[in-house]
Design a protein around this motif. Structure first.
Motif, PDB file in Angstrom:
ATOM      1  N   ASN A  21       0.829  -1.211   0.000  1.00 49.58           N
ATOM      2  CA  ASN A  21       0.000   0.000   0.000  1.00 49.58           C
ATOM      3  C   ASN A  21       0.861   1.257   0.000  1.00 49.58           C
ATOM      4  O   ASN A  21       0.570   2.220  -0.716  1.00 49.58           O
ATOM      5  N   LYS A  24       2.413   1.696  -3.456  1.00 51.62           N
ATOM      6  CA  LYS A  24       1.409   2.183  -4.408  1.00 51.62           C
ATOM      7  C   LYS A  24       1.134   3.676  -4.203  1.00 51.62           C
ATOM      8  O   LYS A  24       1.029   4.435  -5.162  1.00 51.62           O
ATOM      9  N   GLU A  25       1.033   4.093  -2.951  1.00 53.76           N
ATOM     10  CA  GLU A  25       0.823   5.517  -2.645  1.00 53.76           C
ATOM     11  C   GLU A  25       1.987   6.365  -3.152  1.00 53.76           C
ATOM     12  O   GLU A  25       1.778   7.435  -3.738  1.00 53.76           O
ATOM     13  N   GLU A  28       1.903   6.762  -6.945  1.00 57.76           N
ATOM     14  CA  GLU A  28       0.874   7.696  -7.397  1.00 57.76           C
ATOM     15  C   GLU A  28       1.213   9.138  -7.015  1.00 57.76           C
ATOM     16  O   GLU A  28       1.048  10.044  -7.830  1.00 57.76           O
ATOM     17  N   GLU A  29       1.676   9.349  -5.786  1.00 57.09           N
ATOM     18  CA  GLU A  29       1.968  10.698  -5.313  1.00 57.09           C
ATOM     19  C   GLU A  29       3.075  11.369  -6.118  1.00 57.09           C
ATOM     20  O   GLU A  29       2.993  12.547  -6.448  1.00 57.09           O
TER      21      GLU A  29
END
Length: 87
Positions: A21, A24-25, A28-29
């Protein structure tokens, strides 16, 4: 770009989920790419948009992650997915 070679292989399942998680964050960020090397097909499917399958140093399959469970073309890929389903 992140390079993750068997990032979660030796982690407890709950720590694996937290790590995936977070990865993935971060992707994207910061709009970054990730080279995610793993035998864990569930993790690969969760993190990756495109999947390349290597066997003995050669490329045997290449596809979008959304096609992981629907369009397996190489027997080695079939074996990896079946092994993931058993776990």
């Amino acid at each position: 770009m992140f390079i993750c070679d068997e990032l979660i292989s030796s982690l407890d399942v709950s720590i694996q989920a937290q790590t995936l998680n977070l990865l993935k964050e971060l992707k994207e960020e910061f709009n970054m790419s990730c080279l995610f090397i793993s035998r864990n097909m569930a993790a690969v499917w969760y993190i990756c948009e495109r999947i390349a399958v290597l066997k003995k140093g050669g490329l045997v399959d290449l596809f979008l992650s959304e096609d992981l469970f629907s369009k397996r073309r190489h027997p080695y890929m079939q074996m990896l997915v079946e092994a993931a389903a058993e776990n």
